[in-house]
Design a protein around this motif. Structure first.
Motif, short mmCIF file in Angstrom:
data_model
loop_
_atom_site.label_atom_id
_atom_site.label_comp_id
_atom_site.label_asym_id
_atom_site.label_seq_id
_atom_site.Cartn_x
_atom_site.Cartn_y
_atom_site.Cartn_z
N LYS A 110 87.93 40.91 -83.64
CA LYS A 110 86.49 40.86 -83.88
C LYS A 110 86.10 41.79 -85.04
O LYS A 110 85.33 41.40 -85.92
N ASN B 205 90.85 39.14 -79.82
CA ASN B 205 90.66 40.37 -79.05
C ASN B 205 89.70 41.31 -79.78
O ASN B 205 89.11 40.95 -80.81
N ARG B 206 89.57 42.49 -79.25
CA ARG B 206 88.60 43.44 -79.82
C ARG B 206 88.90 43.75 -81.30
O ARG B 206 88.00 43.81 -82.13
N GLU C 295 85.57 37.25 -76.90
CA GLU C 295 86.60 38.30 -76.84
C GLU C 295 87.41 38.13 -75.55
O GLU C 295 86.85 38.05 -74.46
N LYS D 258 90.98 39.33 -73.19
CA LYS D 258 91.88 40.47 -72.92
C LYS D 258 93.26 39.93 -72.55
O LYS D 258 93.44 38.73 -72.34
N ASP E 219 79.06 38.12 -84.37
CA ASP E 219 79.59 38.23 -83.00
C ASP E 219 79.27 36.99 -82.17
O ASP E 219 80.00 36.66 -81.23
#
Ligand code: FEO
Length: 398
Positions: free
Chosen positions: A108, A104-105, A124, A126, A119
């Motif tokens: 990262k 998830n965010r 990513e 949710k 990246d």
């Protein structure tokens, strides 16, 4: 090397650590610990779930290759970034440069910070999103703060299997078997309590949120694969129940007494209290001399049992240092719902009552009894100790 297939297409590839003395360099590991990692072999793609602590790569790769041979891994799912599970990421990226890391965010941000992962390697996802491996689908469930902000769980829909991260984990290496159906796991029970209370204990409300979320989602779970300890199948409900009770700070019948004593006077009060509790019928009484017991075990018993009684001499106008450390650990973990009492001693000037009461206020927990003794136990101290034990007993029975 034996291949452990937990359930159709899900394999174990974790490692045992029998060398490290203390987990997080804090918590004793008398029986070792396992860093669990798993492989899901779909009809089209392969996913690795979490890695292992750095330094274990050799065995980790042997395990992976025994399961997939020379095939590539398509996805690495990161349920939790703490280095005991993410330490193997650099080696995985080196061995499988085309792998995509799923998280998830928050994952990262931590991947970049800990391992400088670009990246471009990252997908990513949710809450509640899925990824297909062909005949297997992985569903991602966000469970922040069980134990870090990025923590999430991964559910394999077709076989009702949950990769739960630290939740439902325990200390203790795996001795041959992996799933609870193939070995005696009774000895892990104490290590579940110790692991929960030491590591996850501060985050009870988040554990409750995660349990409620899973329960409301209606997903059925047959297997729980956590990051430490056995895979739960036979004992699944029991282990979930332990985590549920502990995260609600619901204690079992019993009393934990933690005390500090330099010359035996405060200890004598601890013994008197225990004697009276026993006389009233309390069968489980755990007594810890804070200078001798490891903090890890004192925290575990404090979480486990309903009654908590703490005693300290006055020491340089503070609580006795190991008792102070214990009280800080209770405050940090926001412990609640205890039948709580204190006892203290002093020679010429006392601070114990005030200090203990400050803690009970900070913890927002009522103190059902508090006594103080000057110099050494006398008839009045004996009477007060018995009364304090009675107050704790009555509070527990309410
Ligand atoms: Fe086992 Fe929070 O790491």
């Amino acid at each position: 090397m034996r291949i452990h297939e937990i359930k159709d297409s899900v394999f174990y590839c974790g490692v045992n650590d029998r060398t490290t003395e203390k987990f997080e360099n804090l918590w004793p590991l008398p029986y070792g610990v396992s860093y669990n990692s798993y492989i899901v072999k779909g009809s089209e793609k392969i996913a690795l779930i979490d890695t292992v602590e750095a330094g274990n790569e050799n065995l980790f790769f042997k395990g992976i290759r025994s399961i997939i041979g020379g095939r590539k891994i398509d996805y690495l799912v990161i349920n939790h970034m703490e280095p005991d599970h993410s330490g193997g990421i650099p080696a995985i990226l080196k061995e499988y440069p085309e792998i995509k890391i799923i998280g998830n965010r928050q994952t990262k941000i931590m991947l970049a910070g800990f391992y400088s992962v670009p990246d471009s390697c990252f997908i990513e996802i949710k809450d509640n999103e899925t990824i297909s491996l062909g005949d297997r689908n992985l569903r991602f469930i966000m469970t922040p703060m069980v134990h870090w902000p990025e923590t999430m769980m991964t559910y394999v829909e077709e076989i009702k299997l949950l990769f739960s991260g630290d939740a439902f984990g325990c200390f203790g290496a795996l001795n041959g078997g992996v799933t609870d159906t193939e070995m005696d796991t009774s000895w892990y029970t104490d290590e579940i309590y110790r692991y929960y209370s030491n590591i996850v204990g501060k985050y009870g409300k988040f554990v409750q949120s995660a349990l409620n979320k899973i329960s409301k989602s209606g997903i059925e779970i047959d297997y729980i694969c956590s990051t430490h300890g056995p895979v739960w199948h036979e004992r699944l409900k029991e282990v979930v129940g332990i985590y549920d009770r502990l995260s609600r700070y619901e204690g079992e019948d019993g009393v934990t007494i933690v005390y500090g004593s330099m010359y035996g006077n405060t200890k004598e009060i601890a013994e008197l209290i225990a004697d009276r509790l026993s006389e009233r019928g309390v069968r489980i009484i755990k007594i810890h001399d804070s200078s001798k017991s490891d903090l890890s075990y004192m925290i575990s018993d404090a979480f486990r049992y309903k009654g908590l009684i703490v005693g300290s001499p006055t020491y340089s106008m503070h609580l006795f240092p190991p008792v102070e450390e214990f009280m800080v650990s209770m405050e940090t973990r926001e412990i609640k719902n205890k039948s709580l009492a204190f006892f203290g001693s002093y020679t010429w000037s006392s601070v114990t009552t005030d200090k203990f009461k400050e803690y009970s206020q900070k913890m927002n927990m009522e103190c059902v009894g508090c006594m103080e003794m000057k110099h050494s136990p006398n008839d009045e101290a004996y009477k007060n100790a018995r009364e304090l034990a009675d107050k704790v007993y009555d509070a527990m029975k309410k």
